[in-house]
Design a protein around this motif. Structure first.
Motif, short mmCIF file in Angstrom:
data_model
loop_
_atom_site.label_atom_id
_atom_site.label_comp_id
_atom_site.label_asym_id
_atom_site.label_seq_id
_atom_site.Cartn_x
_atom_site.Cartn_y
_atom_site.Cartn_z
N ARG A 53 -40.08 -30.95 23.90
CA ARG A 53 -39.81 -30.02 22.80
C ARG A 53 -39.44 -28.64 23.33
NH1 ARG A 53 -43.81 -33.14 22.55
NH2 ARG A 53 -44.13 -34.62 20.88
N CYS A 54 -40.28 -28.12 24.22
CA CYS A 54 -40.10 -26.74 24.67
C CYS A 54 -38.98 -26.60 25.70
CB CYS A 54 -41.40 -26.22 25.25
SG CYS A 54 -42.76 -26.25 24.06
N GLU A 55 -38.66 -27.69 26.42
CA GLU A 55 -37.64 -27.58 27.46
C GLU A 55 -36.26 -27.90 26.92
OE1 GLU A 55 -38.45 -26.34 30.23
OE2 GLU A 55 -40.60 -26.44 29.96
N ARG A 56 -36.15 -28.12 25.64
CA ARG A 56 -34.85 -28.43 25.07
C ARG A 56 -33.92 -27.24 25.31
NH1 ARG A 56 -33.85 -32.69 21.73
NH2 ARG A 56 -36.08 -33.12 21.58
N ALA A 61 -34.02 -29.58 32.93
CA ALA A 61 -35.09 -30.33 32.29
C ALA A 61 -34.51 -31.42 31.39
CB ALA A 61 -35.97 -29.39 31.49
N GLU A 62 -33.44 -31.10 30.71
CA GLU A 62 -32.86 -32.09 29.80
C GLU A 62 -32.32 -33.29 30.58
OE1 GLU A 62 -30.24 -30.70 26.78
OE2 GLU A 62 -32.03 -30.25 25.59
#
Ligand SMILES: [Zn+2]
Length: 76
Positions: A53-56, A61-62
């Motif tokens: 959620r937060c790394e979107r 990260a994706e």
């Protein structure tokens, strides 16, 4: 001291996200260097949970999450 320059990925029981508190998919460990209070370079390792959620919106990260999301989803 071996492998201190490598990035490792842990998928077993990664910690909860420090931001939203939800379970994360994986945790990465990576080498890190910073200046300590005396202005000297210090080296160590950092670990960070990768939260879906937060790394979107964070490309690195994706990419990681996309790899594991495919695995987790399975076939069909
Ligand atoms: Zn989060």
């Amino acid at each position: 001291m071996t492998g201190s320059e490598e990035i490792d990925v842990q998928v077993d029981e990664p910690p909860a996200c420090g931001v939203c508190g939800q379970p994360t998919l994986l945790r990465i460990g990576f080498p890190s260097a910073w200046d300590n209070a005396r202005g000297q370079e210090a080296r160590g390792r950092r670990e960070a949970p990768v939260c879906p959620r937060c790394e979107r919106g964070v490309p690195a990260a994706e990419n990681l999450l996309a790899l594991f999301a495919v695995d987790a989803r399975g076939g069909t």
